[in-house]
Design a protein around this motif. Sequence first.
Motif, mmCIF file in Angstrom:
data_model
loop_
_atom_site.group_PDB
_atom_site.id
_atom_site.type_symbol
_atom_site.label_atom_id
_atom_site.label_comp_id
_atom_site.label_asym_id
_atom_site.label_seq_id
_atom_site.Cartn_x
_atom_site.Cartn_y
_atom_site.Cartn_z
ATOM 1 N N ASN A 159 7.705 9.515 2.734
ATOM 2 C CA ASN A 159 7.823 10.263 1.476
ATOM 3 C C ASN A 159 9.222 10.165 0.878
ATOM 4 O O ASN A 159 9.390 10.221 -0.339
ATOM 5 C CB ASN A 159 7.459 11.730 1.702
ATOM 6 C CG ASN A 159 5.970 11.910 1.963
ATOM 7 O OD1 ASN A 159 5.144 11.176 1.416
ATOM 8 N ND2 ASN A 159 5.620 12.864 2.819
ATOM 9 N N ASN A 219 12.303 5.349 -0.906
ATOM 10 C CA ASN A 219 11.961 4.801 -2.217
ATOM 11 C C ASN A 219 11.889 3.279 -2.213
ATOM 12 O O ASN A 219 11.382 2.680 -3.146
ATOM 13 C CB ASN A 219 13.003 5.254 -3.260
ATOM 14 C CG ASN A 219 13.010 6.756 -3.424
ATOM 15 O OD1 ASN A 219 11.958 7.396 -3.407
ATOM 16 N ND2 ASN A 219 14.204 7.336 -3.584
ATOM 17 N N ASN A 259 0.823 -1.210 0.000
ATOM 18 C CA ASN A 259 0.000 0.000 0.000
ATOM 19 C C ASN A 259 0.854 1.255 0.000
ATOM 20 O O ASN A 259 0.532 2.236 -0.683
ATOM 21 C CB ASN A 259 -0.937 -0.003 1.217
ATOM 22 C CG ASN A 259 -2.058 -1.014 1.066
ATOM 23 O OD1 ASN A 259 -2.412 -1.395 -0.038
ATOM 24 N ND2 ASN A 259 -2.599 -1.478 2.184
ATOM 25 N N ILE A 260 1.943 1.246 0.774
ATOM 26 C CA ILE A 260 2.848 2.399 0.797
ATOM 27 C C ILE A 260 3.407 2.649 -0.588
ATOM 28 O O ILE A 260 3.463 3.791 -1.070
ATOM 29 C CB ILE A 260 3.994 2.171 1.812
ATOM 30 C CG1 ILE A 260 3.461 2.164 3.247
ATOM 31 C CG2 ILE A 260 5.087 3.238 1.645
ATOM 32 C CD1 ILE A 260 2.908 3.478 3.716
ATOM 33 N N ARG A 261 3.817 1.585 -1.270
ATOM 34 C CA ARG A 261 4.398 1.728 -2.610
ATOM 35 C C ARG A 261 3.373 2.192 -3.632
ATOM 36 O O ARG A 261 3.723 2.774 -4.661
ATOM 37 C CB ARG A 261 5.020 0.396 -3.045
ATOM 38 C CG ARG A 261 6.287 0.065 -2.247
ATOM 39 C CD ARG A 261 6.822 -1.302 -2.579
ATOM 40 N NE ARG A 261 8.058 -1.580 -1.827
ATOM 41 C CZ ARG A 261 8.665 -2.744 -1.793
ATOM 42 N NH1 ARG A 261 8.161 -3.766 -2.478
ATOM 43 N NH2 ARG A 261 9.768 -2.906 -1.084
ATOM 44 N N LYS A 262 2.089 1.935 -3.343
ATOM 45 C CA LYS A 262 1.019 2.401 -4.230
ATOM 46 C C LYS A 262 0.544 3.806 -3.873
ATOM 47 O O LYS A 262 -0.382 4.331 -4.486
ATOM 48 C CB LYS A 262 -0.174 1.436 -4.168
ATOM 49 C CG LYS A 262 0.101 0.070 -4.773
ATOM 50 C CD LYS A 262 -1.116 -0.835 -4.603
ATOM 51 C CE LYS A 262 -0.855 -2.211 -5.157
ATOM 52 N NZ LYS A 262 -2.026 -3.121 -4.958
ATOM 53 N N GLY A 263 1.163 4.382 -2.839
ATOM 54 C CA GLY A 263 0.768 5.714 -2.420
ATOM 55 C C GLY A 263 -0.394 5.743 -1.452
ATOM 56 O O GLY A 263 -0.937 6.814 -1.155
ATOM 57 N N LYS A 264 -0.798 4.572 -0.937
ATOM 58 C CA LYS A 264 -1.880 4.495 0.038
ATOM 59 C C LYS A 264 -1.274 4.517 1.437
ATOM 60 O O LYS A 264 -0.787 3.490 1.926
ATOM 61 C CB LYS A 264 -2.708 3.223 -0.161
ATOM 62 C CG LYS A 264 -3.376 3.123 -1.519
ATOM 63 C CD LYS A 264 -4.138 1.804 -1.639
ATOM 64 C CE LYS A 264 -4.787 1.661 -3.013
ATOM 65 N NZ LYS A 264 -5.483 0.359 -3.150
ATOM 66 N N TYR A 265 -1.289 5.672 2.050
ATOM 67 C CA TYR A 265 -0.632 5.811 3.352
ATOM 68 C C TYR A 265 -1.597 5.482 4.483
ATOM 69 O O TYR A 265 -2.073 6.340 5.221
ATOM 70 C CB TYR A 265 -0.072 7.221 3.516
ATOM 71 C CG TYR A 265 1.059 7.530 2.557
ATOM 72 C CD1 TYR A 265 1.630 6.522 1.775
ATOM 73 C CD2 TYR A 265 1.554 8.806 2.433
ATOM 74 C CE1 TYR A 265 2.661 6.793 0.900
ATOM 75 C CE2 TYR A 265 2.593 9.093 1.546
ATOM 76 C CZ TYR A 265 3.139 8.078 0.779
ATOM 77 O OH TYR A 265 4.168 8.343 -0.086
ATOM 78 N N GLU A 296 5.867 10.684 8.402
ATOM 79 C CA GLU A 296 5.448 11.107 7.062
ATOM 80 C C GLU A 296 6.644 11.494 6.196
ATOM 81 O O GLU A 296 6.696 11.187 4.998
ATOM 82 C CB GLU A 296 4.461 12.271 7.175
ATOM 83 C CG GLU A 296 3.106 11.847 7.744
ATOM 84 C CD GLU A 296 2.155 13.014 7.940
ATOM 85 O OE1 GLU A 296 2.604 14.174 7.778
ATOM 86 O OE2 GLU A 296 0.965 12.760 8.249
#
Length: 534
Positions: A135, A138, A75-81, A131
């Motif tokens: 961000n 990577n 989820n983090i890699r998909k931008g879902k924080y 956060e």
Amino acid sequence: MIEKVIIQNYKSINYLNLKLNDEMNILVGNNEQGKSTILEAINLALTSTLNKRNIHNELNPFLFNKNIVEDYIKNIRKGKYDAPPSILIEIYLKENDQTAFLKGTNNSIKENACGIRLSVEFDDDYTEEYEQYINQSNNLKNIPIEYYKVNWYSFASNPITSRSNPVKCVLIDPTEGKHWSGTDRYISSVIGETLDPKQRATLNFNYRDIKEKFSEIDSIAQINCTLSEKTGEISDKELAISLDISQKNGWESNLTAYLDDIPFDFIGKGEQNSVKLKLSLESTSEEAQVILIEEPENHLSYSNMYKLINQISEKCEGKQLIITTHSTYVLNKLGLDKVVLMNNGHHMTLRDLKEETYNYFKKLPGYDTLRLLLADKAILVEGPSDELIVQKAYIQKYNKLPIEDGVDVITVRGLSFKRFLEIADLLKKEVSVVTDNDGDVNKNIIDKYGDYYLNHPTINICYSEDTKYPTLEPQLVSVNELSVLNQIFEKDFKTKEEMIKYMTSSGNKTECAMRIFDSNQEIVIPEYINEAIK
């Protein structure tokens, strides 16, 4: 006493809601089913310690359930924080005068109960840093445990401390080896309780005096002289060897236990484990209400296990005992009605079965029950002949025995397949049944196995629909050349009917199956057996 345990996201356990008996609980299952994790989690929630250290010093990303961590990273890699995952362990306790102050609804199911909860969760004080970290990262590979905290509270929302916790718990793992401290702890406690302060001071003084005289020994003095000549090569200060006489290395940490004049570390593993376990019980069972024991049968013979189990039962009378085991003997000795069966995140007790099935397993020795649990997959057959032919089929197809793949072929006598299938159904255990049609498919298969017959996700009923060949032996004759079977049995039958009569006659069934199994001759396997081993 513990009435119930809820565990979320801890190690191999995604979610567990486990009810416990007041006195004895025996956790049984294959490796990697979470038995040890349950003991560890209970101990953690009741003592706030892990690996004998405070949990604050033992926090690491690998305490979290692997699947939860993988979903979080995806989820983090998909931008879902999403909120970072957390660990929760809740101990629901029986209400009494000692536990009443723990009562409240500060638990995951909002039940008004007495209990303790321990959580490992994200610390909101680190929101800004977290956060920024997310961000800037990577290639996030694990949970940032540095931003986590441990909460230890009662269900009444009050902080818990070791002193305020009314439930004392001890975790005993006799397999821990040299890192296990029960022997030293017990000896030290016995001495501490036996000696008065003056005697302890005398012991300390004489012990230190012996250490100090070590450097006065002629041979040691010569060694130190040699070392002092090489001081310049090693240090500007004078180098010498002696014994540590500091307080932290007093007699308490240097006593060694002996059994019949043999140092403890040199006696047999079985005796070591037995002594370790009994010493731990001796030194802690008086104060502990909950005792957790990891596989007490390790390295023990049957007779020694009998003695040990009796001693455990006597020593823990009036306490709540939770044991993990792989031993059929432990199961039968301590009682099948106290067993919690575990498989792939599912669990059950025999009391979850129908009454007639429960009574069947109560009378049955626990060996076959345990085999079903410990196998990755199981094939149930009607008798030894079927077992041998299934083994032969597996070898022909995969060039190895089924047990090498974790598949156990189990003979279920009395055609009690449905008893075992009831357990397999509740535990979602993958099981195939190899059975005869006995001349009537509707009566002996479809009606008999009911819900298990069609589209069951983990249970497969394998049989032949050809009622002209109602049992195993006629099935084998029907698909194989007569010459092949004659060669294996060293016979010269002229018709298949003669061969069937020979193979099905009393006393020949198992002998024929054994000859087929032992033969290098490859045979044709009936399709319903092939279906079972796929």
